[in-house]
Write a protein that holds these residues in place. Structure first.
Motif, mmCIF file in Angstrom:
data_model
loop_
_atom_site.group_PDB
_atom_site.id
_atom_site.type_symbol
_atom_site.label_atom_id
_atom_site.label_comp_id
_atom_site.label_asym_id
_atom_site.label_seq_id
_atom_site.Cartn_x
_atom_site.Cartn_y
_atom_site.Cartn_z
ATOM 1 N N CYS A 93 0.813 -1.220 0.000
ATOM 2 C CA CYS A 93 0.000 0.000 0.000
ATOM 3 C C CYS A 93 0.845 1.268 0.000
ATOM 4 O O CYS A 93 0.390 2.330 -0.434
ATOM 5 N N GLY A 94 2.066 1.192 0.538
ATOM 6 C CA GLY A 94 2.934 2.356 0.610
ATOM 7 C C GLY A 94 2.678 3.261 1.796
ATOM 8 O O GLY A 94 3.424 4.222 2.025
ATOM 9 N N GLN A 95 1.625 2.985 2.592
ATOM 10 C CA GLN A 95 1.227 3.888 3.669
ATOM 11 C C GLN A 95 1.246 3.270 5.063
ATOM 12 O O GLN A 95 1.289 3.992 6.057
ATOM 13 N N CYS A 96 1.195 1.944 5.166
ATOM 14 C CA CYS A 96 1.147 1.317 6.493
ATOM 15 C C CYS A 96 2.517 1.404 7.170
ATOM 16 O O CYS A 96 3.509 1.838 6.564
ATOM 17 N N SER A 97 2.578 0.984 8.428
ATOM 18 C CA SER A 97 3.832 1.113 9.180
ATOM 19 C C SER A 97 4.960 0.301 8.560
ATOM 20 O O SER A 97 6.122 0.715 8.565
#
Length: 338
Positions: free
Chosen positions: A90-94
């Protein structure tokens, strides 16, 4: 186009699916070989909690580029032989923010959370394409399954001073054996099938243990001069081997977990604390793992007959899956030829 579909647990068949269309940033692949993974077997048996039905399985890919979208870089030209990184991120999660894209919280793997590659054609973003003109199509289909074991060994930080015990000599365990040997470690391979252990020895395992016919603890102690291994890799996904990993690991050792046991497991916390263990998970693989496996296959040129149990046609694939489900310990890798 022809595709292989697991319609529901216990039912697998050849179906007709419409040809996929590709976008400007995507490539259309013509499949040549696709491997059946252990996750595909779990899907067939109804034991994969991440799958909904019907599902096209498959993410171990050898293909050729058929068409490329207008925004695909010019080096991804039609006719090139490729494999695929089958995971999304996703490129956004931790995990993604730490650039550990293989552990993305929202990952969708081909053939698991979304339809896979067991079809004549597949559309994929060009960023997930890995090219290698130096490998054969069969070798390309072996890249992804080997990367998972490579990644586990890298997670563990294995060096030439380590003794690494690997539970499970399937394809993932095989990757771990190869990578640990390449790093100079002493490798102990454990399985219940002598044929798989023989292959493990040919691929670099220093010691072999059949835990069905030999005393596991006594053999491990003998092989490690009573210290136990410094690293254990659990690649069998079995409650017994998970427990044995904690019992057999040496003090101040590291345990790397790849396999899904499918049920909760009770451990002795006394051993965790007394041994001051590091317990690590290992999931999927990174682009650098793909590069490392490709380099290994290119340079070492292992005998494909060691790694591939059977090659079947699309029409033969359902029966091959059924037979595998009835004797899972006898198969290392089944490839479907498209």
């Amino acid at each position: 186009m022809k595709a292989i579909e697991i319609t529901k647990p216990g039912t697998i068949k050849v179906v007709e699916r419409p040809m996929p269309g590709h976008g400007e940033d995507e490539v259309l692949l013509k499949l040549k070989y696709v491997g059946f993974c252990g996750s595909d077997l779990s899907t067939y048996l109804g034991k994969n909690p991440m799958v909904s039905y019907p599902r096209i399985p498959g993410h171990e890919i050898a293909a050729v580029i058929e068409l490329a979208g207008s925004r695909v870089p010019e080096n991804f030209k039609p006719g090139k032989n490729v494999t695929v990184v089958p995971y999304t991120n996703c490129g956004q999660c931790s995990a993604c923010k730490k650039k550990r894209f293989n552990a993305c919280r929202y990952n969708q793997t081909l053939g698991v959370q979304r339809d896979g590659a067991m079809a004549e054609y597949l559309v994929i973003p060009w960023q997930k394409i890995v090219e290698s003109e130096s490998l054969s199509s069969i070798q390309l289909a072996l890249v992804e399954p080997l990367t998972v074991g490579f990644h586990a060994i890298d997670n563990a930080g294995v060096t030439d001073v380590d003794t690494v015990l690997i539970f499970g000599c399937g394809m993932i365990g095989t990757g771990a054996i190869v990578r640990a040997k390449l790093r100079g470690a002493t490798v102990i391979a454990v399985d219940i099938d002598d044929a798989k252990l023989e292959i493990a020895g040919q691929l670099g395992a220093t010691y072999l243990i059949n835990s069905n016919s030999q005393d596991l603890h006594a053999e491990v102690q003998r092989m490690t001069n009573g210290d136990g291994p410094s690293i254990v890799v659990e690649a069998a996904g079995n409650p017994l081997t998970y427990k044995a990993a904690i019992e057999e690991i040496g003090f101040a050792g590291r345990v790397v977990c790849i396999g899904y046991a499918g049920e909760e497991i009770a451990f002795s916390t006394k051993l965790w604390v007394q041994k001051e263990l590091e317990i690590l998970g290992s999931r999927n693989a990174t682009p650098s793992d793909f590069e490392a496996v490709i380099n290994y296959l290119k340079q070492a040129k292992p005998d494909e007959k060691l790694l591939v149990s059977k090659i079947v046609s699309v029409e033969e694939a359902p029966q091959a899956m059924k037979e595998w489900s009835e004797a899972p310990g006898k198969v290392l890798k089944i490839l479907v030829r498209f």
